[in-house]
Scaffold this motif. Structure first.
Motif, PDB file in Angstrom:
ATOM      1  N   PRO A 121       0.817  -1.226   0.000  1.00 53.95           N
ATOM      2  CA  PRO A 121       0.000   0.000   0.000  1.00 53.95           C
ATOM      3  C   PRO A 121       0.847   1.271   0.000  1.00 53.95           C
ATOM      4  CG  PRO A 121      -0.742  -1.546   1.698  1.00 53.95           C
ATOM      5  CD  PRO A 121       0.517  -2.111   1.131  1.00 53.95           C
ATOM      6  N   SER A 122       2.039   1.215   0.605  1.00 52.10           N
ATOM      7  CA  SER A 122       2.854   2.436   0.698  1.00 52.10           C
ATOM      8  C   SER A 122       3.792   2.617  -0.498  1.00 52.10           C
ATOM      9  CB  SER A 122       3.684   2.389   1.979  1.00 52.10           C
ATOM     10  OG  SER A 122       4.516   1.239   1.933  1.00 52.10           O
ATOM     11  N   ALA A 123       3.752   1.692  -1.443  1.00 56.11           N
ATOM     12  CA  ALA A 123       4.681   1.778  -2.581  1.00 56.11           C
ATOM     13  C   ALA A 123       4.343   2.978  -3.470  1.00 56.11           C
ATOM     14  CB  ALA A 123       4.613   0.495  -3.400  1.00 56.11           C
ATOM     15  N   GLN A 124       5.362   3.439  -4.176  1.00 53.91           N
ATOM     16  CA  GLN A 124       5.142   4.501  -5.160  1.00 53.91           C
ATOM     17  C   GLN A 124       5.786   4.092  -6.470  1.00 53.91           C
ATOM     18  OE1 GLN A 124       5.732   8.623  -4.074  1.00 53.91           O
ATOM     19  NE2 GLN A 124       6.312   7.975  -2.028  1.00 53.91           N
ATOM     20  N   VAL A 125       5.188   4.519  -7.570  1.00 53.93           N
ATOM     21  CA  VAL A 125       5.798   4.263  -8.874  1.00 53.93           C
ATOM     22  C   VAL A 125       5.886   5.586  -9.628  1.00 53.93           C
ATOM     23  CG1 VAL A 125       4.872   1.908  -8.943  1.00 53.93           C
ATOM     24  CG2 VAL A 125       3.639   3.747 -10.118  1.00 53.93           C
ATOM     25  N   GLY A 126       6.893   5.689 -10.487  1.00 55.37           N
ATOM     26  CA  GLY A 126       7.015   6.937 -11.233  1.00 55.37           C
ATOM     27  C   GLY A 126       8.110   6.879 -12.277  1.00 55.37           C
ATOM     28  N   GLN A 127       8.026   7.831 -13.192  1.00 50.06           N
ATOM     29  CA  GLN A 127       9.086   8.015 -14.198  1.00 50.06           C
ATOM     30  C   GLN A 127       9.670   9.411 -13.954  1.00 50.06           C
ATOM     31  OE1 GLN A 127       8.395   4.341 -16.467  1.00 50.06           O
ATOM     32  NE2 GLN A 127      10.131   5.691 -16.264  1.00 50.06           N
ATOM     33  N   PRO A 128      10.577   9.529 -12.955  1.00 53.83           N
ATOM     34  CA  PRO A 128      11.071  10.857 -12.576  1.00 53.83           C
ATOM     35  C   PRO A 128      12.242  11.348 -13.432  1.00 53.83           C
ATOM     36  CG  PRO A 128      11.990   9.206 -11.127  1.00 53.83           C
ATOM     37  CD  PRO A 128      11.143   8.457 -12.129  1.00 53.83           C
ATOM     38  N   GLU A 129      12.516  10.670 -14.560  1.00 51.20           N
ATOM     39  CA  GLU A 129      13.723  11.005 -15.335  1.00 51.20           C
ATOM     40  C   GLU A 129      13.821  12.481 -15.690  1.00 51.20           C
ATOM     41  OE1 GLU A 129      11.839   8.358 -15.754  1.00 51.20           O
ATOM     42  OE2 GLU A 129      13.025   6.591 -16.240  1.00 51.20           O
ATOM     43  N   VAL A 130      12.672  13.122 -15.972  1.00 53.32           N
ATOM     44  CA  VAL A 130      12.747  14.547 -16.366  1.00 53.32           C
ATOM     45  C   VAL A 130      13.418  15.393 -15.290  1.00 53.32           C
ATOM     46  CG1 VAL A 130      10.847  14.657 -18.023  1.00 53.32           C
ATOM     47  CG2 VAL A 130      10.361  14.888 -15.580  1.00 53.32           C
ATOM     48  N   LYS A 131      13.354  14.933 -14.054  1.00 54.53           N
ATOM     49  CA  LYS A 131      14.001  15.713 -12.989  1.00 54.53           C
ATOM     50  C   LYS A 131      15.519  15.630 -13.095  1.00 54.53           C
ATOM     51  CE  LYS A 131      10.128  15.283  -9.893  1.00 54.53           C
ATOM     52  NZ  LYS A 131       9.612  14.890  -8.609  1.00 54.53           N
ATOM     53  N   LEU A 132      15.989  14.722 -13.910  1.00 52.35           N
ATOM     54  CA  LEU A 132      17.427  14.607 -14.178  1.00 52.35           C
ATOM     55  C   LEU A 132      17.738  15.110 -15.590  1.00 52.35           C
ATOM     56  CD1 LEU A 132      17.906  10.988 -12.760  1.00 52.35           C
ATOM     57  CD2 LEU A 132      18.507  13.125 -11.609  1.00 52.35           C
ATOM     58  N   GLY A 133      16.782  15.759 -16.208  1.00 50.52           N
ATOM     59  CA  GLY A 133      17.008  16.315 -17.546  1.00 50.52           C
ATOM     60  C   GLY A 133      16.960  15.295 -18.661  1.00 50.52           C
ATOM     61  N   ILE A 134      16.460  14.080 -18.349  1.00 51.13           N
ATOM     62  CA  ILE A 134      16.382  13.032 -19.378  1.00 51.13           C
ATOM     63  C   ILE A 134      14.949  12.511 -19.469  1.00 51.13           C
ATOM     64  CG2 ILE A 134      18.788  12.277 -19.287  1.00 51.13           C
ATOM     65  CD1 ILE A 134      18.022  10.160 -17.279  1.00 51.13           C
ATOM     66  N   ILE A 135      14.740  11.503 -20.287  1.00 51.90           N
ATOM     67  CA  ILE A 135      13.420  10.872 -20.375  1.00 51.90           C
ATOM     68  C   ILE A 135      13.611   9.377 -20.099  1.00 51.90           C
ATOM     69  CG2 ILE A 135      12.745  12.576 -22.135  1.00 51.90           C
ATOM     70  CD1 ILE A 135      12.663  10.073 -24.113  1.00 51.90           C
ATOM     71  N   PRO A 136      12.551   8.641 -19.878  1.00 47.66           N
ATOM     72  CA  PRO A 136      12.718   7.192 -19.696  1.00 47.66           C
ATOM     73  C   PRO A 136      13.474   6.614 -20.896  1.00 47.66           C
ATOM     74  CG  PRO A 136      10.484   7.848 -19.138  1.00 47.66           C
ATOM     75  CD  PRO A 136      11.149   9.054 -19.743  1.00 47.66           C
ATOM     76  N   GLY A 137      14.399   5.722 -20.618  1.00 47.88           N
ATOM     77  CA  GLY A 137      15.253   5.220 -21.690  1.00 47.88           C
ATOM     78  C   GLY A 137      15.132   3.726 -21.884  1.00 47.88           C
ATOM     79  N   ALA A 138      14.150   3.103 -21.257  1.00 50.99           N
ATOM     80  CA  ALA A 138      13.999   1.654 -21.407  1.00 50.99           C
ATOM     81  C   ALA A 138      12.524   1.310 -21.619  1.00 50.99           C
ATOM     82  CB  ALA A 138      14.576   0.930 -20.199  1.00 50.99           C
ATOM     83  N   ALA A 139      11.951   1.993 -22.594  1.00 52.06           N
ATOM     84  CA  ALA A 139      10.584   1.720 -23.062  1.00 52.06           C
ATOM     85  C   ALA A 139       9.489   2.200 -22.117  1.00 52.06           C
ATOM     86  CB  ALA A 139      10.388   0.238 -23.404  1.00 52.06           C
ATOM     87  N   GLY A 140       9.857   3.003 -21.135  1.00 54.44           N
ATOM     88  CA  GLY A 140       8.836   3.544 -20.228  1.00 54.44           C
ATOM     89  C   GLY A 140       7.784   4.352 -20.965  1.00 54.44           C
ATOM     90  N   THR A 141       8.236   5.116 -21.961  1.00 57.18           N
ATOM     91  CA  THR A 141       7.270   5.956 -22.684  1.00 57.18           C
ATOM     92  C   THR A 141       6.413   5.128 -23.638  1.00 57.18           C
ATOM     93  OG1 THR A 141       8.819   6.424 -24.482  1.00 57.18           O
ATOM     94  CG2 THR A 141       8.837   7.953 -22.602  1.00 57.18           C
ATOM     95  N   GLN A 142       6.766   3.860 -23.819  1.00 56.25           N
ATOM     96  CA  GLN A 142       5.997   2.997 -24.725  1.00 56.25           C
ATOM     97  C   GLN A 142       5.111   2.008 -23.955  1.00 56.25           C
ATOM     98  OE1 GLN A 142       6.418   3.872 -28.121  1.00 56.25           O
ATOM     99  NE2 GLN A 142       7.522   5.471 -26.988  1.00 56.25           N
ATOM    100  N   ARG A 143       5.632   1.451 -22.853  1.00 52.79           N
ATOM    101  CA  ARG A 143       4.802   0.495 -22.107  1.00 52.79           C
ATOM    102  C   ARG A 143       3.818   1.195 -21.171  1.00 52.79           C
ATOM    103  NH1 ARG A 143       9.382  -2.805 -22.158  1.00 52.79           N
ATOM    104  NH2 ARG A 143       9.041  -4.739 -23.323  1.00 52.79           N
ATOM    105  N   LEU A 144       4.239   2.338 -20.602  1.00 52.07           N
ATOM    106  CA  LEU A 144       3.347   2.989 -19.637  1.00 52.07           C
ATOM    107  C   LEU A 144       2.006   3.403 -20.272  1.00 52.07           C
ATOM    108  CD1 LEU A 144       3.140   3.721 -16.651  1.00 52.07           C
ATOM    109  CD2 LEU A 144       4.173   5.939 -17.154  1.00 52.07           C
ATOM    110  N   PRO A 145       1.992   3.997 -21.464  1.00 49.09           N
ATOM    111  CA  PRO A 145       0.691   4.325 -22.064  1.00 49.09           C
ATOM    112  C   PRO A 145      -0.161   3.078 -22.292  1.00 49.09           C
ATOM    113  CG  PRO A 145       2.497   5.285 -23.351  1.00 49.09           C
ATOM    114  CD  PRO A 145       3.122   4.413 -22.301  1.00 49.09           C
TER     115      PRO A 145
END
Ligand code: T1G
Length: 701
Positions: A121-145
């Protein structure tokens, strides 16, 4: 197999445990280890299902960020995670990923390679890469949608905010929330799937949510507005949009191209510097690991003005009971009313419920006396900035406070040693310089006096963390680090106006650079009279014949103190919206004439260089004099206390991006033209000659 991955078989379920503390990052060996374990499980006839879980405090928190610098500098090859996820999806035996803690970035991407996900219940999920100036680099932008829907995925990838398990369940990222023991229940879930005979779904083939219509352009507009100057959020939106236009494999290729572009950008280098910097400043090299840290159970604050009230809120927010003392009932009532209003605003905005506000208010005791101060573990003085008054207060509290009580001053300019000298316990005296508004700004400059003990320093560093602040240890020089540097910065901004620029031009250049606001607008916000009074106090220290800004003093002489008087560098309407004021333009013209300056066209480049390099040159002097521990400490001070844009990495890192040789040459030019206030720092000269950056200097020491 390395011990980064543990493998066991429980009943008919293979359990793969990632064992790479502290956050199970995907360091070299981790993805390979998961892959090998997976293959072993698939090949084992006694196994009919697989569970992937994180050991310790979290599931995988992402790629190993430390590796990025090695990749961009060519020391190692880039990572390749896609085959691992494909192998998970293609496994003939159901793969269940069990998430606790944070499944961030590459962690969520690996999790999305599984057929199913279960979470605490306390788990969190996210794609925080933009906070490092990058984007997901392992299909996050393809599988997440495909799992969460296009709108949710675009928002998560563009803005980087994590979501909680319940939200992840609602949008389809997670299939079940586990209330009991995560591993036991994940195994049971896997066996349910086996028993049902269902063919496990492959996330990359789940195209049904991709037809959801969303306006990517509206999202881009939002990103441009709320993430001003950042390229990664727009890049992330492009990559998610690709998932709706291209087949999965093509989308992954597109994502990779965009990812690589971001990874090699200056923005990403700056933001990664900021990420590690925030953690680095907590490390004080001269403090022994076993330095005693006192527990702060009770606090007291003297002064219920803007700063005192904000500081009291910080204690209350952290659950620490706090007494607030004022000199008059009227000031006390006013201060408490502001605190109440601030909390009520948060409740109205839905940040927390009324019950939380009530609990916090109950922790704050307003009073006119020193009653109860003898029980405080820390007393923070936050009164008017005058040495005589501070000395009077420290003498009084030294007589009342218990011997183990820390006596802290919120002074922004005065000497901690001089304040400490009036007490019988200079080792217990320290500066805790909060930034206005103290309940919002994350920076806490912790000012070490000559006699401040190591225990007091360690306790205040730990307290900063507890108060949710970024504590940065600085030395006791005038203005400490942040305000000492802001002085030449404002000086140059004002000189530029006197030489020919308009206030609007100066502010726009720095706003466009990414700062929250330009230097003159910042002066209006903070109150121009503050600097005016300080300048008057220190006038006797000025070098005769040295040029000093005049217009800001002239504004104050006209009663134009900034926003609080409705007029400063700008005119303000009742909503505090600024507009240029012809009276100011006339005053500037007059002042230039009085100074014998022929006004000229000032270029935007000159404005940027003179203001930024004034910061950098002063920062370098602070470093060589030892008032900051590392250049990254200065960067973090500017990023968390002065609205410096994260994607520039702070003033000292920015100088490194420009190249110290270029910065030094420009400083020398300004020195030749504008005199000794521009005398280059010895450290800047040396590093420029050695072809190094401040960040390299930090590492070599
Ligand atoms: N890589 C390397 N080190 C990391 C790390 C990471 N991803 N995350 C944390 N650390 C270190 C950190 O520097 C600190 O070290 C220690 O771990 C504890 O961290 C392919 C491109 C997970 C919520 O952005 O948000 O995946 O100072 O003090 O408060 O698309 O760390 O002790 O030596 O912060 O409990 C995406 C970043 C990467 C997550 C834990 N992931 N981390 O917070 O502890 S990019 C992230 C966090 C990516 C893929 C890509 C937080 C946390 P030290 P901490 P915490």
């Amino acid at each position: 197999m390395s011990d980064l991955i543990l493998y066991s078989v429980q009943g008919a379920t293979a359990v793969i445990t990632v064992n790479n503390p502290p956050v199970n990052a995907l360091s070299p060996g981790v993805p390979e280890g998961i892959g090998e374990s997976l293959a072993k499980a698939v090949a084992d006839d006694a196994v009919n299902a697989i569970v992937l879980i994180g050991g310790g405090r979290t599931f995988i928190a992402g790629a190993d960020i430390k590796e990025f610098g090695k990749i961009t500098s060519g020391q190692r090859k880039g990572f390749e995670l896609l085959p691992l996820m494909r192998a998970m999806e293609d496994s003939s035996k159901p793969v269940v990923v069990a998430i606790h803690g944070t499944a961030f970035g590459g962690g969520l991407e690996v999790a999305m390679g599984g057929h199913y996900r279960v979470a605490s219940p306390s788990a969190q999920v996210g794609q925080p890469e933009v906070k490092l100036g990058i984007i997901p680099g392992a299909a996050g932008t393809q599988r997440l949608p495909r799992l969460a829907g296009v709108a949710k995925a675009a928002e998560m990838c563009a803005f980087g905010e994590p979501i909680k398990a319940a939200d992840a369940l609602a949008c389809g990222i997670v299939d079940r929330i586990i209330e009991g023991d995560l591993l036991t229940c994940a195994i049971a879930f896997a066996q349910e799937i086996v028993a049902s005979g269902i063919t496990p779904p492959k996330p990359r083939e789940r195209n049904e949510k991709l037809s959801e219509a969303i306006s990517f352009d509206a999202l881009r507009a939002q990103a441009r507005k709320t993430k001003r100057g950042l390229t990664a959020p727009l890049a992330a939106i492009d990559a998610v949009e690709a998932s709706t236009q291209l087949p999965f494999d093509e989308g992954c290729k597109k994502e990779r191209e965009i990812f690589e572009r971001c990874l090699y950008s200056d923005q990403s280098k700056a933001m990664i510097h900021a990420f590690f910097g925030e953690r680095e400043v907590a490390k004080i090299p001269f403090l022994a690991k076993d330095t005693a840290v006192a527990e702060i159970r009770r606090a007291a604050v003297i002064g219920a003005g803007t700063m005192g009230g904000g500081i009291a809120m910080n204690y209350a927010n952290a659950g620490i009971p706090v007494i607030v003392k004022e000199a008059t009932q009227e000031a006390l009532d006013r201060g408490m009313a502001v605190i109440r209003k601030n909390y009520a605003n948060s409740v109205a905005k839905g940040r927390f419920p009324q019950s939380v506000m009530d609990a916090r208010m109950a922790l704050i005791t307003p009073q006119l006396t020193y009653d109860g101060f003898e029980e405080a573990d820390i007393i923070t003085e936050a009164v008017f900035e005058g040495m005589a008054l501070k000395k009077e207060i420290f003498t009084a509290i030294d007589g009342i406070a218990k011997p183990t009580c820390i006596l802290a001053s919120n002074t922004s300019t005065l000497s901690i040693d001089e304040i400490a000298a009036v007490t019988a316990r200079p080792h217990m005296v320290i500066g805790t310089h909060f930034f206005s508004p103290a309940n919002v700004m994350r920076l806490l400059e912790i000012v070490r006096g000559a006699k401040t003990s190591h225990e007091v320093i360690a306790t205040c560093m730990a307290l900063a963390k507890k108060l949710n602040k970024v504590g940065v240890l600085v030395g006791n020089c005038r203005g400490f680090v942040g305000n000492r540097m802001i002085h030449p910065y404002i000086r140059e901004a004002t000189f530029l106006v006197e030489e020919g620029a308009s206030p609007e031009q100066v502010d726009k250049v720095l706003y466009d650079f990414g700062l929250a606001m330009g230097p003159l607008a910042m002066g209006d916000l903070a109150g121009l009279d503050v600097g005016w009074r300080i300048r008057q106090e220190y006038r006797h220290l000025e070098t005769p014949g040295e040029r000093h800004p005049r217009v800001n003093d002239a504004l104050c002489e006209m009663g134009r103190y900034g926003q609080k008087t409705g007029r400063g560098w700008y005119a303000y309407d009742e909503n505090r919206k600024s507009s240029p004021d012809p009276e100011v333009a006339a005053l500037i013209e007059r002042t230039s004439a009085e100074l014998g300056i022929t006004r000229r066209v000032v270029s935007d480049d000159e404005i940027l260089d003179r203001t930024m390099y004034a910061l950098v040159n002063e920062g370098a002097k602070i470093l060589e004099e030892g008032f900051a521990l590392r250049s990254v400490d200065i960067d973090i001070i500017y990023l968390t206390g002065y609205g410096f844009p994260a994607h520039r990495g702070g003033p000292m890192f920015y100088a490194g991006l420009v190249g110290l040789k270029k910065v030094y040459e420009r400083v020398c030019e300004f020195h030749a033209t504008h005199g000794d206030q521009w005398a280059p720092a010895t450290l800047l000269k040396r590093l420029a000659e050695e072809g190094k950056t401040f960040a390299q200097w930090d590492k070599e020491r």
